[in-house]
Design a protein around this motif. Structure first.
Motif: not given
Length: 793
Positions: A85-90
């Motif tokens: 889970e990455l804040s910059y991958f959606n």
């Protein structure tokens, strides 16, 4: 209006620019039986929430990510589920999906930009060279939605599922660059296409595994043109994708790949850095490439045939390069077909739709109750009507627009053996997708034939040529028409023992009717007469066996054998009527008289056998009182204006169908509650305008509401959730959807779909003053419908 994700309410605002309904699967790359990728919409699935699928249902690795100001957004595939889970991958937010006969366009919101993934599989039936190319396009466009420029980067990868393999051990790969490239892959050094080429390490010529070819190549191509930075990489799925999301660049390593499956499977990726822009795009081409593409039995022996595109463009890399740069030209050609299609749909229905009834002051005039399985009832007399408030033209356009790529995607074009000179014509080979994989199945070509008669009748000749060469070459011992030319595509090795699927009346009638239709739509006397003796042989079989057919299969072989089939018998009888006209074209007056007499005499007897004692409908089988079914085999009598079938019979059937309709249409017959969409539209072409609308809107309603999850299925339940029938193979992606063009083929002859079979108003789609069929004065006509200048798109 466009179709938004989630099922639409029937009756939404609509325009003939793009289809409104949301089908169970949307075509992505659909060019051949092996280049066939789709996006399923089942369970509200979208392009950005699941992987694309092959027509057979298995997943295909095809990934798409855009990076906006350092934040990554996934628009195709579901790799986000496999990464930390990455804040910059959606994931992107799906907004709408549009489709026409050529394009499927998906639009998403990715932060401050709109992302459009445009999938283009050209349908250009008159351009044989381009039609033979097994590749499709994806153009991904990013457009600022806040009026500000943004830093945009693109990423896309594919995996080896396209060749049916999942580990690097089984794969040979190549990163091919064009002659103008320096091969470094870094920076904006060239606009030459660069391709990932994958092939099995141990190919098996003409073999398949789960419908995927085990020979040939798979190609994924793009170009660095327009990019400030361009990079590539192969490696395990997780490492390549996570590396790009974190670093926003690939490492230009095309070397070894770790073996593995799932998120460790090998992938093959490209990345473009477009800089800071308001709008930008990148283009890819994709497809499965086989050479040779068919094994063919002929008088000279067994030959492995070269694909037709080799004759047009040369080797594989030359073809890939041509196709990549051909986008603008082929898009114009595709747009011409699409524009003509929309015009012809509008013209056919102009002034021809029955009135759409509204609610009156006492409430709903119509009852539509899918929960009770009743179709489209008018309270008081229980007659069927179409779904209220929906334009028939809108429904029909959506059906044919969705069908066009599917029907062309079931064929390959090949160079005939020992081809020399400039006058060579291609051979065309059809895979019987979904059912049993036969090659050039006559009773699959038969329902598909209206598409070819509408779009380019010459394609019928290219498909029939290997069928007739087989029988005329002495490779088939029976006197009736063969069922196919090979048990499984792409092996066109015939049935020299004569043990093909037993459909003698079915396919003998089919061959005669389609051959005569080809002549009527082209005026090609030479081709028709060159096969006269074989067609006469088929006709003699119909004389002997069509009036009272023994227990045998019809094209609806999933329903099993049945003796004395009313619909099968009328096919043979109408075939004899067509054979009388063929004999006159060939100058065989005595034969013409014999066949005409037999057709007329048989038809009169057939009516006595075929009509239920109630006088309300024809029977499914002579001996089965109160049975009934779709009498679709009278379509060719109407299409070719032969005048054999009495107008009163058309009217009787039209009224009956309206009385037995269900939620998703009229059942194929009284034995089951499933139907066939191709036969429904064929039948619609023989009915009154009100009943015609019932059929057309029912098919569109099924498309929008069905619980199925694969490409356009032609066999489905008309009750419940419109699912696949139990205990029968899931029919999907089959070329029989060409039958949905039955109304447009009728329009080519200048006819409307009136109940009497003689509702002729002149040319609906005029072509430079060519002649059309007149209102029948006798039971046989033989002049061609048009001159040889067919289809001026």
């Amino acid at each position: 209006m466009t179709a938004f994700f989630g099922r639409l309410a029937v009756g939404a605002t609509w325009t003939l620019t793009l289809a409104t309904l949301l089908p169970p699967a949307i075509p992505l790359a659909v060019r051949t039986p092996y280049t066939s990728a789709w996006s399923s919409t089942a369970s509200d699935g979208t392009l950005s929430s699941q992987n694309p699928i092959f027509w057979f249902g298995q997943g295909l690795g095809w990934q798409g990510i855009v990076v906006v100001d350092g934040n990554s957004f996934e628009y195709m595939g579901r790799s986000i589920n496999d990464l930390p889970e990455l804040s910059y991958f959606n994931t992107t937010i799906p907004l709408e999906v549009k489709f026409d006969s050529q394009f499927s366009n998906f639009t998403f919101l990715a932060g401050p930009v709109l992302v459009t993934a445009s999938f283009f599989s050209p349908v250009t039936p008159k351009d044989i060279c381009r039609s033979s190319i097994p590749l499709s396009y994806l153009t991904t466009t990013v457009q600022s939605s806040d009026g500000k420029p943004h830093h945009i980067q693109f990423y896309s990868d594919v995996n080896a599922q396209w060749i049916g393999l999942g580990s690097e051990y089984d794969i040979i790969k190549e990163l091919h660059t064009g002659p103008a490239s320096n091969g470094t892959g870094s920076g904006n050094v060239t606009d030459s296409p660069m391709s990932w080429i994958l092939r099995p390490r141990y190919p098996q010529l003409f073999a398949e595994a789960n419908q995927i070819p085990r020979w040939g190549n798979f190609s994924y191509t793009t170009s660095p043109k327009g990019a400030e930075g361009f990079s590539f990489q192969s490696g395990s799925a997780t490492s390549v994708r996570l590396g790009f999301v974190n670093n926003r660049v690939l490492n230009n390593d095309a070397g070894s790949v770790t073996r593995g499956f799932g998120n460790q499977e090998p992938v093959y990726a490209f990345a473009h850095d477009m800089g800071t822009v308001l709008e930008t795009s990148v283009r890819y081409t994709i497809g499965s490439i086989q050479s040779p593409n068919v094994r063919y039995l002929h008088k000279g022996g067994l030959s492995n045939l070269a694909p037709w595109w080799e004759r047009c463009y040369g080797g594989m890399h030359d073809m890939i390069r041509f196709h990549y740069y051909d986008f603008d030209t082929v898009a114009q050609l595709g747009n011409q077909f699409e524009s003509q299609l929309r015009t012809d749909v509008n013209t056919f229905f102009q002034g021809g739709e029955p009135p759409v009834y509204r609610n009156d002051q006492y409430g709903q005039q119509y009852e539509f109750d899918p929960s009770s399985a009743y179709g489209y009832l008018q309270p008081g007399n229980a007659t069927g009507i179409a779904v209220p408030f929906v334009s028939e033209a809108e429904s029909y356009y959506a059906i044919v627009a969705l069908s066009a790529r599917q029907v062309m995607g079931a064929y390959v074009f090949a160079v005939p053996p020992d081809a020399t000179g400039d006058a060579v014509e291609p051979l065309m080979f059809q895979k019987e997708i979904s059912s049993n994989g036969n090659i050039n199945t006559v009773d699959v070509l038969y329902p598909a034939s209206p598409f070819f008669l509408y779009a380019n009748p010459a394609l019928l000749k290219y498909i029939f040529q290997p069928l007739y060469e087989l029988q005329e070459g002495g490779f088939y011992p029976n006197t009736y028409s063969t069922h196919d030319i090979g048990t499984h595509f792409p092996l066109a090795t015939g049935h020299v023992e004569g043990a093909d699927e037993y459909m003698p009346v079915e396919n003998s009638g089919n061959s005669i009717l389609m051959s005569y239709a080809y002549y009527k739509f082209t005026g090609d006397t030479a081709w028709l007469t060159s096969h006269y003796e074989l067609l006469k042989q088929f006709a003699q079989y119909l004389i002997d066996y069509s009036l009272v057919p023994s227990a045998q299969l019809s094209t609806d072989d999933f329903a099993g054998e049945l003796a004395n089939q009313t619909n099968l018998a009328i096919k043979g009888i109408v075939g004899l009527q067509a054979m009388s006209a063929i004999a006159r074209v060939a100058g065989e007056a005595d034969d013409a008289a014999l066949f005409a007499t037999k057709a007329t005499d048989y038809y009169d007897q057939w009516e006595r056998y075929a009509i239920d004692p109630s006088g309300r409908h024809t029977l499914l089988a002579y001996q089965w009182r109160s049975s009934w079914g779709l009498l679709y085999n009278v379509y060719f009598d109407k299409l070719l204006n032969m005048g054999l079938v009495r107008p009163a019979l058309y009217d009787m059937q039209s009224s009956w169908y309206a009385a037995v309709s269900q939620t998703f249409g009229v059942p194929l017959d009284n034995r089951h509650h499933y139907t066939k969409s191709d036969w429904e539209i064929w039948t619609a072409a023989t009915c009154s305008r009100t009943t015609r609308r019932l059929f057309v809107n029912a098919v569109a309603y099924w498309l929008n509401e069905t619980a199925t999850n694969l490409p356009f299925g032609d066999l489905y339940e008309v009750v419940g959730a419109g699912d696949y029938p139990l205990s029968i193979d899931h029919f999907s992606a089959r070329p029989v959807v060409g039958g949905h063009f039955a109304l447009l083929a009728l329009g080519r002859t200048g006819q409307l779909a009136g109940a009497t079979g003689g509702d002729t108003t002149g040319s609906l789609f005029p072509r430079n003053g060519t002649e059309h069929l007149p209102v029948p004065e006798a039971r046989v006509t033989d002049p061609p419908c048009f001159d040889n200048a067919i289809l001026h798109f």
